[in-house]
Design a protein around this motif. Sequence first.
Motif, mmCIF file in Angstrom:
data_model
loop_
_atom_site.group_PDB
_atom_site.id
_atom_site.type_symbol
_atom_site.label_atom_id
_atom_site.label_comp_id
_atom_site.label_asym_id
_atom_site.label_seq_id
_atom_site.Cartn_x
_atom_site.Cartn_y
_atom_site.Cartn_z
ATOM 1 N N TYR A 31 11.943 7.863 5.664
ATOM 2 C CA TYR A 31 10.581 8.298 5.373
ATOM 3 C C TYR A 31 10.574 9.200 4.151
ATOM 4 O O TYR A 31 11.552 9.893 3.855
ATOM 5 C CB TYR A 31 9.986 9.067 6.559
ATOM 6 N N ASN A 32 9.444 9.199 3.457
ATOM 7 C CA ASN A 32 9.213 10.187 2.421
ATOM 8 C C ASN A 32 9.183 11.557 3.094
ATOM 9 O O ASN A 32 8.403 11.786 4.028
ATOM 10 C CB ASN A 32 7.884 9.898 1.718
ATOM 11 N N PRO A 56 5.098 11.443 -3.873
ATOM 12 C CA PRO A 56 5.809 10.181 -3.604
ATOM 13 C C PRO A 56 7.316 10.359 -3.758
ATOM 14 O O PRO A 56 7.787 11.338 -4.342
ATOM 15 C CB PRO A 56 5.247 9.224 -4.655
ATOM 16 N N HIS A 90 4.716 15.397 2.250
ATOM 17 C CA HIS A 90 3.368 14.986 2.614
ATOM 18 C C HIS A 90 2.427 14.977 1.407
ATOM 19 O O HIS A 90 1.245 14.640 1.540
ATOM 20 C CB HIS A 90 2.809 15.914 3.693
ATOM 21 N N GLY A 135 0.821 -1.194 0.000
ATOM 22 C CA GLY A 135 0.000 0.000 0.000
ATOM 23 C C GLY A 135 0.857 1.246 0.000
ATOM 24 O O GLY A 135 0.998 1.928 -1.020
ATOM 25 N N TRP A 136 1.463 1.534 1.136
ATOM 26 C CA TRP A 136 2.339 2.710 1.248
ATOM 27 C C TRP A 136 3.666 2.513 0.530
ATOM 28 O O TRP A 136 4.345 3.466 0.160
ATOM 29 C CB TRP A 136 2.602 3.040 2.713
ATOM 30 N N LEU A 137 4.048 1.233 0.309
ATOM 31 C CA LEU A 137 5.305 0.891 -0.346
ATOM 32 C C LEU A 137 5.045 -0.083 -1.483
ATOM 33 O O LEU A 137 4.393 -1.101 -1.297
ATOM 34 C CB LEU A 137 6.274 0.246 0.652
ATOM 35 N N GLN A 154 4.937 8.544 4.309
ATOM 36 C CA GLN A 154 5.078 7.156 4.746
ATOM 37 C C GLN A 154 6.548 6.742 4.686
ATOM 38 O O GLN A 154 7.382 7.436 4.116
ATOM 39 C CB GLN A 154 4.232 6.236 3.864
ATOM 40 N N VAL A 158 7.612 5.052 -2.371
ATOM 41 C CA VAL A 158 7.008 5.261 -1.060
ATOM 42 C C VAL A 158 5.998 6.406 -1.128
ATOM 43 O O VAL A 158 6.296 7.486 -1.651
ATOM 44 C CB VAL A 158 8.082 5.572 0.007
ATOM 45 N N ALA A 159 4.803 6.159 -0.587
ATOM 46 C CA ALA A 159 3.731 7.147 -0.604
ATOM 47 C C ALA A 159 4.077 8.357 0.264
ATOM 48 O O ALA A 159 4.932 8.276 1.150
ATOM 49 C CB ALA A 159 2.430 6.504 -0.112
#
Length: 230
Positions: free
Chosen positions: A104-105, A111, A108, A16-18, A52, A48-49
């Motif tokens: 982390y990305n 991606p 906000h 999902g996030w990755l 996230q 990566v979203a």
Amino acid sequence: MFYIRKSEQRGKANFGWLQSLHSFSFGRYYDASHMGISVLRVINDDFVAPAQGFDTHGHRDMEIISYVTSGALKHKDSRGNEHIVAHGEIQLMSAGSGIQHSEYNASHTEPVSFLQIWIKPNVLGQVPSYQQQQVIQKGALTLLVSPSGQDNSLMIKQDMTLSRLVLVDKEEIELNTANRLGYLHIISGSLNINTNQFVAGDAIGFNPNQSINILSIGTLEALWFDLPLE
């Protein structure tokens, strides 16, 4: 050529996030025929979203390279390093005797995509360290990582080098492996080697004492690994 890894055949992970594409066996993906080349153990193409990322986790005795291809990555580790690694930058974390870190990305809203590369070190139990710098292209082939830090490259604890290859449309270059192994991973664009065409995400391994004639198709960006026979 002794090894061809096509983009569409890579291992896939979707959390999902990755979203991640694995050139070699990693995590839940295992394929005995794709375990790495020489000291090169991991190439993950990670997406990566926004906001996230990877929570704090540990590594030891591994040289971990992050090459950001879009967006920005926020790094924080137990040695007190806290940095933003932006598109066009490269970082090298030597895990050594043990380090905790998170990635982390940094955005906000957008991606981030990056290549996560693991190299097995030739010395164990060293003090962990962190390096980062902007990639400044110097000709077609630019040295990024080396054991001596030559040409302002990041210094790695292994007898290998990593270079960035950039060619314009229909530009040619010859690469040589001498008594080493070569590995070429295409980031963007496509190329011809003899009559074989390769596209983004593909990778090719080369035996010692090979001369490789590359013809770019469109603008090409790739990573060239010069590796020991091990």
